[in-house]
Enzyme design. Structure first.
Site, PDB file in Angstrom:
ATOM      1  N   GLY A   1      -4.101  -8.941 -10.859  1.00 47.20           N
ATOM      2  CA  GLY A   1      -3.026  -9.385  -9.975  1.00 47.20           C
ATOM      3  C   GLY A   1      -2.445  -8.143  -9.317  1.00 47.20           C
ATOM      4  O   GLY A   1      -2.817  -7.779  -8.194  1.00 47.20           O
TER       5      GLY A   1
ATOM      6  N   ASP B   1       0.843  -5.124   4.895  1.00 46.01           N
ATOM      7  CA  ASP B   1       1.760  -4.254   5.632  1.00 46.01           C
ATOM      8  C   ASP B   1       2.486  -5.038   6.736  1.00 46.01           C
ATOM      9  O   ASP B   1       3.641  -4.763   7.042  1.00 46.01           O
ATOM     10  CB  ASP B   1       0.951  -3.102   6.266  1.00 46.01           C
ATOM     11  CG  ASP B   1       1.805  -1.881   6.527  1.00 46.01           C
ATOM     12  OD1 ASP B   1       2.438  -1.397   5.587  1.00 46.01           O
ATOM     13  OD2 ASP B   1       1.853  -1.428   7.690  1.00 46.01           O
TER      14      ASP B   1
ATOM     15  N   TRP C   1      -3.984 -18.271  -8.646  1.00 45.58           N
ATOM     16  CA  TRP C   1      -2.679 -18.253  -7.955  1.00 45.58           C
ATOM     17  C   TRP C   1      -2.875 -18.362  -6.448  1.00 45.58           C
ATOM     18  O   TRP C   1      -2.112 -17.759  -5.689  1.00 45.58           O
ATOM     19  CB  TRP C   1      -1.892 -16.966  -8.255  1.00 45.58           C
ATOM     20  CG  TRP C   1      -1.559 -16.756  -9.673  1.00 45.58           C
ATOM     21  CD1 TRP C   1      -1.993 -15.759 -10.481  1.00 45.58           C
ATOM     22  CD2 TRP C   1      -0.685 -17.569 -10.477  1.00 45.58           C
ATOM     23  NE1 TRP C   1      -1.464 -15.909 -11.732  1.00 45.58           N
ATOM     24  CE2 TRP C   1      -0.660 -17.004 -11.762  1.00 45.58           C
ATOM     25  CE3 TRP C   1       0.056 -18.718 -10.227  1.00 45.58           C
ATOM     26  CZ2 TRP C   1       0.083 -17.551 -12.793  1.00 45.58           C
ATOM     27  CZ3 TRP C   1       0.796 -19.269 -11.259  1.00 45.58           C
ATOM     28  CH2 TRP C   1       0.803 -18.681 -12.517  1.00 45.58           C
ATOM     29  N   ILE C   2      -3.861 -19.115  -6.012  1.00 44.01           N
ATOM     30  CA  ILE C   2      -4.136 -19.147  -4.577  1.00 44.01           C
ATOM     31  C   ILE C   2      -3.318 -20.255  -3.906  1.00 44.01           C
ATOM     32  O   ILE C   2      -3.553 -21.450  -4.125  1.00 44.01           O
ATOM     33  CB  ILE C   2      -5.654 -19.309  -4.296  1.00 44.01           C
ATOM     34  CG1 ILE C   2      -6.423 -18.204  -5.043  1.00 44.01           C
ATOM     35  CG2 ILE C   2      -5.922 -19.256  -2.785  1.00 44.01           C
ATOM     36  CD1 ILE C   2      -5.917 -16.779  -4.817  1.00 44.01           C
TER      37      ILE C   2
ATOM     38  N   PHE D   1      -5.240 -17.071   1.399  1.00 41.20           N
ATOM     39  CA  PHE D   1      -5.547 -15.652   1.163  1.00 41.20           C
ATOM     40  C   PHE D   1      -5.886 -15.521  -0.315  1.00 41.20           C
ATOM     41  O   PHE D   1      -5.024 -15.761  -1.168  1.00 41.20           O
ATOM     42  CB  PHE D   1      -4.279 -14.856   1.512  1.00 41.20           C
ATOM     43  CG  PHE D   1      -4.317 -13.378   1.285  1.00 41.20           C
ATOM     44  CD1 PHE D   1      -4.831 -12.522   2.254  1.00 41.20           C
ATOM     45  CD2 PHE D   1      -3.788 -12.819   0.128  1.00 41.20           C
ATOM     46  CE1 PHE D   1      -4.814 -11.141   2.072  1.00 41.20           C
ATOM     47  CE2 PHE D   1      -3.770 -11.443  -0.071  1.00 41.20           C
ATOM     48  CZ  PHE D   1      -4.287 -10.606   0.911  1.00 41.20           C
TER      49      PHE D   1
ATOM     50  N   SER E   1       8.282  -6.675  -7.815  1.00 44.28           N
ATOM     51  CA  SER E   1       9.356  -5.703  -7.540  1.00 44.28           C
ATOM     52  C   SER E   1       9.038  -4.323  -8.137  1.00 44.28           C
ATOM     53  O   SER E   1       9.262  -3.295  -7.494  1.00 44.28           O
ATOM     54  CB  SER E   1      10.678  -6.208  -8.123  1.00 44.28           C
ATOM     55  OG  SER E   1      11.083  -7.377  -7.450  1.00 44.28           O
TER      56      SER E   1
ATOM     57  N   GLU F   1       2.807 -10.934  -3.616  1.00 36.21           N
ATOM     58  CA  GLU F   1       2.655  -9.883  -2.596  1.00 36.21           C
ATOM     59  C   GLU F   1       3.226  -8.545  -3.073  1.00 36.21           C
ATOM     60  O   GLU F   1       3.863  -7.818  -2.316  1.00 36.21           O
ATOM     61  CB  GLU F   1       3.242 -10.322  -1.244  1.00 36.21           C
ATOM     62  CG  GLU F   1       2.393 -11.404  -0.606  1.00 36.21           C
ATOM     63  CD  GLU F   1       2.808 -11.771   0.793  1.00 36.21           C
ATOM     64  OE1 GLU F   1       3.105 -10.880   1.593  1.00 36.21           O
ATOM     65  OE2 GLU F   1       2.814 -12.989   1.083  1.00 36.21           O
ATOM     66  N   GLY F   2       2.993  -8.252  -4.363  1.00 36.31           N
ATOM     67  CA  GLY F   2       3.465  -7.017  -4.968  1.00 36.31           C
ATOM     68  C   GLY F   2       4.795  -7.250  -5.653  1.00 36.31           C
ATOM     69  O   GLY F   2       5.822  -7.434  -4.990  1.00 36.31           O
TER      70      GLY F   2
HETATM   71  C1  LIG Z   1       3.877 -18.775  -6.585  1.00 36.34           C
HETATM   72  C2  LIG Z   1       2.812 -17.749  -6.449  1.00 36.34           C
HETATM   73  C3  LIG Z   1       1.974 -17.758  -5.306  1.00 36.34           C
HETATM   74  C4  LIG Z   1       0.935 -16.833  -5.195  1.00 36.34           C
HETATM   75  N1  LIG Z   1       0.095 -16.893  -4.103  1.00 36.34           N
HETATM   76  C5  LIG Z   1      -0.977 -16.042  -4.024  1.00 36.34           C
HETATM   77  C6  LIG Z   1      -1.937 -16.150  -2.959  1.00 36.34           C
HETATM   78  O1  LIG Z   1      -1.803 -16.993  -2.063  1.00 36.34           O
HETATM   79  N2  LIG Z   1      -3.012 -15.318  -2.973  1.00 36.34           N
HETATM   80  C7  LIG Z   1      -3.193 -14.371  -3.933  1.00 36.34           C
HETATM   81  O2  LIG Z   1      -4.185 -13.667  -3.876  1.00 36.34           O
HETATM   82  N3  LIG Z   1      -2.296 -14.247  -4.967  1.00 36.34           N
HETATM   83  C8  LIG Z   1      -1.203 -15.052  -5.026  1.00 36.34           C
HETATM   84  N4  LIG Z   1      -0.295 -14.942  -6.067  1.00 36.34           N
HETATM   85  C9  LIG Z   1      -0.558 -13.970  -7.125  1.00 36.34           C
HETATM   86  C10 LIG Z   1       0.416 -12.806  -7.132  1.00 36.34           C
HETATM   87  O3  LIG Z   1       0.141 -11.938  -6.070  1.00 36.34           O
HETATM   88  C11 LIG Z   1       0.312 -12.142  -8.518  1.00 36.34           C
HETATM   89  O4  LIG Z   1       0.894 -13.048  -9.446  1.00 36.34           O
HETATM   90  C12 LIG Z   1       1.043 -10.808  -8.562  1.00 36.34           C
HETATM   91  O5  LIG Z   1       0.328  -9.835  -7.821  1.00 36.34           O
HETATM   92  C13 LIG Z   1       1.211 -10.312 -10.006  1.00 36.34           C
HETATM   93  O6  LIG Z   1      -0.027 -10.350 -10.665  1.00 36.34           O
HETATM   94  P1  LIG Z   1      -0.147 -11.022 -12.105  1.00 36.34           P
HETATM   95  O7  LIG Z   1       0.438 -12.374 -12.051  1.00 36.34           O
HETATM   96  O8  LIG Z   1      -1.567 -10.895 -12.529  1.00 36.34           O
HETATM   97  O9  LIG Z   1       0.789 -10.138 -13.029  1.00 36.34           O
HETATM   98  P2  LIG Z   1       0.421  -8.713 -13.631  1.00 36.34           P
HETATM   99  O10 LIG Z   1      -0.411  -7.913 -12.688  1.00 36.34           O
HETATM  100  O11 LIG Z   1      -0.068  -8.920 -15.013  1.00 36.34           O
HETATM  101  O12 LIG Z   1       1.853  -8.032 -13.663  1.00 36.34           O
HETATM  102  C14 LIG Z   1       2.871  -8.517 -14.548  1.00 36.34           C
HETATM  103  C15 LIG Z   1       4.137  -7.738 -14.319  1.00 36.34           C
HETATM  104  O13 LIG Z   1       3.922  -6.364 -14.627  1.00 36.34           O
HETATM  105  C16 LIG Z   1       4.820  -5.592 -13.878  1.00 36.34           C
HETATM  106  N5  LIG Z   1       4.071  -4.504 -13.236  1.00 36.34           N
HETATM  107  C17 LIG Z   1       2.935  -4.621 -12.516  1.00 36.34           C
HETATM  108  N6  LIG Z   1       2.533  -3.416 -12.061  1.00 36.34           N
HETATM  109  C18 LIG Z   1       3.444  -2.519 -12.501  1.00 36.34           C
HETATM  110  C19 LIG Z   1       3.589  -1.105 -12.374  1.00 36.34           C
HETATM  111  N7  LIG Z   1       2.727  -0.383 -11.662  1.00 36.34           N
HETATM  112  N8  LIG Z   1       4.632  -0.509 -12.999  1.00 36.34           N
HETATM  113  C20 LIG Z   1       5.530  -1.246 -13.719  1.00 36.34           C
HETATM  114  N9  LIG Z   1       5.447  -2.584 -13.866  1.00 36.34           N
HETATM  115  C21 LIG Z   1       4.424  -3.216 -13.270  1.00 36.34           C
HETATM  116  C22 LIG Z   1       5.491  -6.503 -12.859  1.00 36.34           C
HETATM  117  O14 LIG Z   1       6.784  -6.847 -13.321  1.00 36.34           O
HETATM  118  C23 LIG Z   1       4.600  -7.713 -12.878  1.00 36.34           C
HETATM  119  O15 LIG Z   1       5.302  -8.893 -12.506  1.00 36.34           O
HETATM  120  C24 LIG Z   1       0.760 -15.864  -6.198  1.00 36.34           C
HETATM  121  C25 LIG Z   1       1.599 -15.835  -7.314  1.00 36.34           C
HETATM  122  C26 LIG Z   1       2.619 -16.761  -7.443  1.00 36.34           C
HETATM  123  C27 LIG Z   1       3.488 -16.725  -8.657  1.00 36.34           C
END
Ligand SMILES: Cc1cc2nc3c(=O)[nH]c(=O)nc-3n(C[C@H](O)[C@H](O)[C@H](O)COP(=O)(O)OP(=O)(O)OC[C@H]3O[C@@H](n4cnc5c(N)ncnc54)[C@H](O)[C@@H]3O)c2cc1C
Length: 382
Positions: A133, A240, A158-159, A125, A367, A364-365
């Site tokens: 992210g 969802d 991060w795929i 995905f 915390s 997946e979003g």
């Molecule tokens: C092991 C692993 C596997 C993954 N697998 C997949 C995958 O298969 N496919 C895929 O598409 N993605 C994947 N991901 C990506 C993952 O979904 C993203 O890392 C995640 O959505 C966070 O995005 P980011 O790393 O860019 O952090 P950022 O978007 O930069 O966010 C950093 C931090 O900011 C904080 N934050 C974010 N939004 C808010 C808000 N609205 N209010 C307050 N604080 C906030 C949170 O604490 C967050 O952790 C994976 C990630 C990891 C670590």
């Protein structure tokens, strides 16, 4: 003997209880596999799980179509995670990677599903990018029209299963519509020309993970899933279904940590008596058991609500994921503490759980994002 009393809760049917029992027995015989090479381990796990039929619930059965059973997905993830994090990962990705095809795929796209359900094809995905992210609306990858088809250009990062997947569901910008409205979803075969691995990513709990480059990847019009502009809706509908299952995996890790701790405090003598007799130790065990039960109630409430036909379970799934993953982190931390030096020893089960749980609070979003979702749902309903 681990506590299985939750299986008597009214959320479940007999088929769920039987599944939990049979899968537990299967796991005890077949897991863990050798993790030394994570790519090989994941291929082996997908093949093994597929051969023995455990991957069937991950995607639509095109011969007998019906909704995905979220309770089955959750019980399976919880059980696999209790035995082996990588086995849970291999199972989960077969569902997340094909969710868009199960829910929105055209019949020719859904032909992949018999292969992924049998463990003969691996799926991924691909939503996240280096600059998007949490902020999915900021997706930069483009899919431009080229005659009858599309050309994909950009990067995904991060795929999970990146590099070993046979098919990717990829989200890209097709229109001028701003933010999330301009996104569309595509089915991209793993051997598509122009699709490359820009970087393999190593994380604290190793599994196949990559940054992918899309350099003018040409796709036929039939690669589009749903309609142009449906991408965000498709991604959110998939999440969802699968978001509560992340909570279920966390629950499996937490339950294992609790089981290991109960054994440890019964066996380990301190000051001339079993640790279990110390009241502060009992306090930790009570807190852990309470968090496990509360997380299970939220996870299986979300799964049951979806299975009963709710169109969306945004609030229930967000609560389940947030609570179960955050609390599993606390439960596992207590388990490490109760194990003393052994708890931080490389290769010890609670040490590996300590590493396994962390990413579930981010993907997946994160915390924090779940809190925003819950607050919007609660305030919107008031
Ligand atoms: C092991 C692993 C596997 C993954 N697998 C997949 C995958 O298969 N496919 C895929 O598409 N993605 C994947 N991901 C990506 C993952 O979904 C993203 O890392 C995640 O959505 C966070 O995005 P980011 O790393 O860019 O952090 P950022 O978007 O930069 O966010 C950093 C931090 O900011 C904080 N934050 C974010 N939004 C808010 C808000 N609205 N209010 C307050 N604080 C906030 C949170 O604490 C967050 O952790 C994976 C990630 C990891 C670590």
């Amino acid at each position: 003997m681990p506590d299985r009393s939750f299986l008597n809760w009214p959320f479940f049917e007999d088929r769920h209880r039987e599944l939990a029992e049979h899968l537990d027995t299967w796991c005890a015989k077949n897991l863990p596999v050798d993790h030394h090479d994570v790519d090989a381990a994941c291929r082996e796990l997908v093949a093994k799980l597929g051969k023995d039929g455990w991957l069937k619930p991950t995607a639509l059965d095109t011969d007998n179509p019906g909704p995905l059973d979220v309770r089955t997905l959750c019980i399976t993830r919880e059980t696999l995670a209790r035995h082996d994090g990588l086995a849970d990962f291999a199972f989960a990705m077969q569902g997340l990677g094909t969710g868009a095809l199960s829910l929105f795929g055209a019949p020719d796209q859904q032909q992949w599903l018999s292969k992924t359900r049998a463990g003969k094809a691996i799926s991924a995905f691909a939503l996240s990018e280096p600059r998007s992210g949490s902020d999915v609306a900021n997706t930069e990858m483009t899919a431009t029209r080229d005659g009858d088809g599309y050309v994909l250009t950009g990067e995904k990062t991060w795929i999970s299963n990146g590099g070993i997947a046979d098919l990717y569901v990829v989200f890209a910008r097709t229109g001028d519509a701003p933010g999330a409205k301009g996104l569309s979803a595509f089915l991209v075969p793993g051997d598509a020309k122009g699709l490359g691995i820009a970087e393999r990513l190593e994380v604290i709990a190793p599994h196949p993970l990559a940054r992918l480059s899309f350099d003018q990847v040409r796709l036929p019009a039939s690669a589009l899933i749903g309609k142009p502009g449906d991408g965000f809706r498709i991604a959110m509908s998939v999440l969802d279904v699968f978001r509560s299952t992340v909570g279920a995996a966390a629950l499996g890790f937490a339950r294992r940590a609790l089981d290991e701790s109960i054994k440890r405090v019964a066996e380990r003598k301190l000051f001339g008596a079993p640790m279990a007799e110390l009241q502060m130790v009992q306090g930790h065990i009570a807190d852990m058991a309470l968090d496990v039960d509360a997380a299970a109630l939220l996870v299986y409430r979300a799964a049951w609500t979806k299975d009963m036909g709710a169109a969306r379970v945004t609030r229930e799934a967000a609560m389940a994921k947030l609570f179960a993953t955050d609390k599993a982190q606390e439960v596992i931390d207590k388990a490490v503490q109760l194990h003393g030096g052994d708890g931080v020893r490389k290769g010890h089960i609670v040490e590996s759980l300590y590493r396994e749980i962390r990413a579930l609070r981010i993907y997946e979003g994160a915390s924090d994002v779940q809190k925003v979702v819950i607050a919007r749902q609660v305030m919107g309903a008031a």
